[in-house]
Design a protein around this motif. Structure first.
Motif, PDB file in Angstrom:
ATOM      1  N   GLU A  89      77.896  39.674  38.142  1.00  0.00           N
ATOM      2  CA  GLU A  89      78.436  40.983  38.534  1.00  0.00           C
ATOM      3  C   GLU A  89      77.789  41.483  39.816  1.00  0.00           C
ATOM      4  O   GLU A  89      78.465  42.037  40.697  1.00  0.00           O
ATOM      5  N   ASN A  93      79.906  41.976  43.474  1.00  0.00           N
ATOM      6  CA  ASN A  93      80.024  43.250  44.189  1.00  0.00           C
ATOM      7  C   ASN A  93      79.233  43.289  45.496  1.00  0.00           C
ATOM      8  O   ASN A  93      79.052  44.364  46.070  1.00  0.00           O
ATOM      9  N   LYS A 155      71.722  54.552  44.450  1.00  0.00           N
ATOM     10  CA  LYS A 155      73.096  55.038  44.309  1.00  0.00           C
ATOM     11  C   LYS A 155      73.121  56.554  44.153  1.00  0.00           C
ATOM     12  O   LYS A 155      73.943  57.245  44.766  1.00  0.00           O
ATOM     13  N   ASP A 294      86.894  45.155  38.139  1.00  0.00           N
ATOM     14  CA  ASP A 294      85.725  45.987  38.438  1.00  0.00           C
ATOM     15  C   ASP A 294      85.290  46.774  37.202  1.00  0.00           C
ATOM     16  O   ASP A 294      84.102  46.842  36.880  1.00  0.00           O
ATOM     17  N   GLY A 295      86.268  47.357  36.504  1.00  0.00           N
ATOM     18  CA  GLY A 295      85.946  48.146  35.315  1.00  0.00           C
ATOM     19  C   GLY A 295      85.372  47.300  34.188  1.00  0.00           C
ATOM     20  O   GLY A 295      84.402  47.699  33.533  1.00  0.00           O
ATOM     21  N   TRP A 297      83.774  44.325  34.387  1.00  0.00           N
ATOM     22  CA  TRP A 297      82.427  43.831  34.689  1.00  0.00           C
ATOM     23  C   TRP A 297      81.399  44.959  34.745  1.00  0.00           C
ATOM     24  O   TRP A 297      80.227  44.758  34.423  1.00  0.00           O
ATOM     25  N   GLU A 298      81.842  46.139  35.130  1.00  0.00           N
ATOM     26  CA  GLU A 298      80.925  47.279  35.102  1.00  0.00           C
ATOM     27  C   GLU A 298      80.482  47.584  33.677  1.00  0.00           C
ATOM     28  O   GLU A 298      79.308  47.867  33.409  1.00  0.00           O
ATOM     29  N   THR A 301      78.065  44.682  32.350  1.00  0.00           N
ATOM     30  CA  THR A 301      76.691  44.761  32.869  1.00  0.00           C
ATOM     31  C   THR A 301      75.984  46.036  32.418  1.00  0.00           C
ATOM     32  O   THR A 301      74.769  46.034  32.249  1.00  0.00           O
ATOM     33  N   TYR A 302      76.749  47.103  32.208  1.00  0.00           N
ATOM     34  CA  TYR A 302      76.144  48.334  31.683  1.00  0.00           C
ATOM     35  C   TYR A 302      75.549  48.070  30.303  1.00  0.00           C
ATOM     36  O   TYR A 302      74.400  48.440  30.016  1.00  0.00           O
TER      37      TYR A 302
END
Length: 428
Positions: A89, A93, A155, A294-295, A297-298, A301-302
């Motif tokens: 991930e 990105n 971030k 994207d959603g 894999w986010e 990993t979260y």
């Protein structure tokens, strides 16, 4: 049916009310961990504590209380369950143009930097009392950085993109380099002798092989994704690529005179993620697929990051610490700070040579990179994989690794925010 022609039932095992099966206990533990993750996520929205660090603290508290939180953390869980997803991930990105722009600094920190760090930490720990090879083994495993908490702060504070790119990409590649050096040193200890040519060859093959395998599998997957337009299938293919690349690369190796010759699984997964994120995302995925990818894999990993930091906290209270261990822990902390300062400040002097002023890596960013060198899951996985039979000091190395992880997360992780806020806005 019995001989008399009447239907008969097979005897059933007795049902015991209140008895819990292994599966039920596993699901209960998972749900308990999820509840802890959600509660910590809610609380950290109102307090100025990084989420991952709060998870470690809560994990430590829950581990002491016991109950459904008695969960063991092994190197297989870290390396096989969590690491492929986290590496993939992060690489997915990472824009290639940003990586290419900063590659000079990233490669300098991630390859020569890890070698220097291994030697510096090893030398200091040898002077502190560890045997040379054991000290170098510790130097290699503890050189793998884990900047998850730091990147989250970047971030939140909208830190400079260049700084975030160097910190994240350096971590991705130095994890691979550190594990390669660790495995080579462990092989030397197990074999009981050093084969210099084979050892050097193993290092080169690990890195080049990892790049080749990751690029090849990533390219084949990208071409495959062009034949379908279903985001569920495409997400599944990338999940298969991340884990399949890691497992396949682990098995593409031979052992020659005690030295493992094979590609690095970590580097292979990182390169595969770069190919999918920068090549397949452009030629093989629709806008709908990219958004869903994207959603997905986010979320993956979260959850992986949440569980792994919570599990780290759950393990810490199990490590016994004697009074005599405090001196070694002190020197271990000193060694990682000295090594980190040397490779960043010293390395950047060389890497900045010949660069136009706008392209030099600023000193104010170097301070953040030095203090942001947190340690985490990869170092723990390496320490847990050390065999007792060949390394009698395994318990000591495990203690030192847990101590360093705890120090970097709680001390450096808790103080990095004001440092970033100050130096990221301060003119050079």
């Amino acid at each position: 049916m019995n001989p008399s022609g009447h239907l008969s039932l097979l005897p059933l095992p007795p049902i015991v009310i209140g008895e819990t099966s292994t599966t039920t206990r596993g699901v209960t533990t998972l749900l308990a961990l999820l509840v802890a993750v959600v509660l910590v996520a809610f609380v950290t929205r109102f307090i100025r504590v990084p989420y991952t660090i709060a998870l470690v603290v809560v994990g430590l508290a829950l581990g002491i209380t016991g109950g459904p939180f008695q969960v063991s953390l092994s190197e297989d869980v870290i390396l096989t369950v969590f690491l492929p997803a986290l590496l993939f991930e992060a690489a997915y990105n990472l824009p290639w143009k940003h990586l290419r722009a900063e590659f000079r600094f990233i490669s300098g920190l991630a390859i020569p930097g890890v070698l220097v760090s291994t030697l510096v930490v090893g030398a200091i720990m040898h002077l502190a009392g560890l045997a040379w090879l054991v000290a170098l083994l510790f130097g290699a495993l503890i050189s793998a950085t884990d900047p998850v908490s730091v990147l989250a702060i970047f971030k939140q504070l909208k830190a400079d993109r260049r700084l975030a790119t160097v910190v994240e990409a350096e971590s991705l590649f130095n994890d691979g380099t550190a594990l390669v050096i660790f495995q080579i040193l462990l092989g030397v200890i197990v074999a009981g002798r050093v084969a210099p040519l084979l050892t050097g060859l193993a290092f080169v093959v690990s890195i080049i092989g990892g790049v080749a395998v990751g690029a090849g599998l990533g390219y084949l997957t990208a071409r495959l994704l062009r034949t379908v337009d279903d985001y569920l299938i495409e997400i599944t293919c990338t999940l298969l690529l991340a884990y399949g690349t890691f497992i396949l690369t682990e098995h593409l190796a031979v052992t020659v005179q005690g030295v493992r010759l094979g590609a690095s699984p970590v580097i292979a997964v990182v390169v595969a993620g770069l190919v999918i994120g920068n090549y397949a995302a452009q030629i093989s995925m629709s806008e709908t697929t990219r958004a869903a990818m994207d959603g997905a894999w986010e979320l993956i990993t979260y959850l992986a990051n949440s569980f792994i930091f919570l599990l780290i906290g759950l393990q810490i209270h199990r490590i016994p610490i004697g009074r005599g261990d405090l001196t070694l822990i002190f020197w271990a902390v000193v060694s990682i700070l000295v090594a980190r300062a040397l490779i960043v400040y010293g390395g950047m002097v060389t890497l900045n040579l010949g660069q136009p002023r706008p392209r030099r890596f600023p000193l104010r960013y170097q301070h953040i990179v030095v203090w942001g060198g947190l340690r985490g899951a990869v170092a723990l996985a390496a320490a847990l994989s050390i065999p007792d039979a060949f390394v009698p000091e395994r318990a000591t190395l495990l203690l030192l690794t847990f101590a360093i992880v705890l120090f970097t997360l709680l001390v450096q992780g808790m103080t990095i925010r004001p440092l970033v806020r100050w130096f990221d806005r301060k003119p050079e």
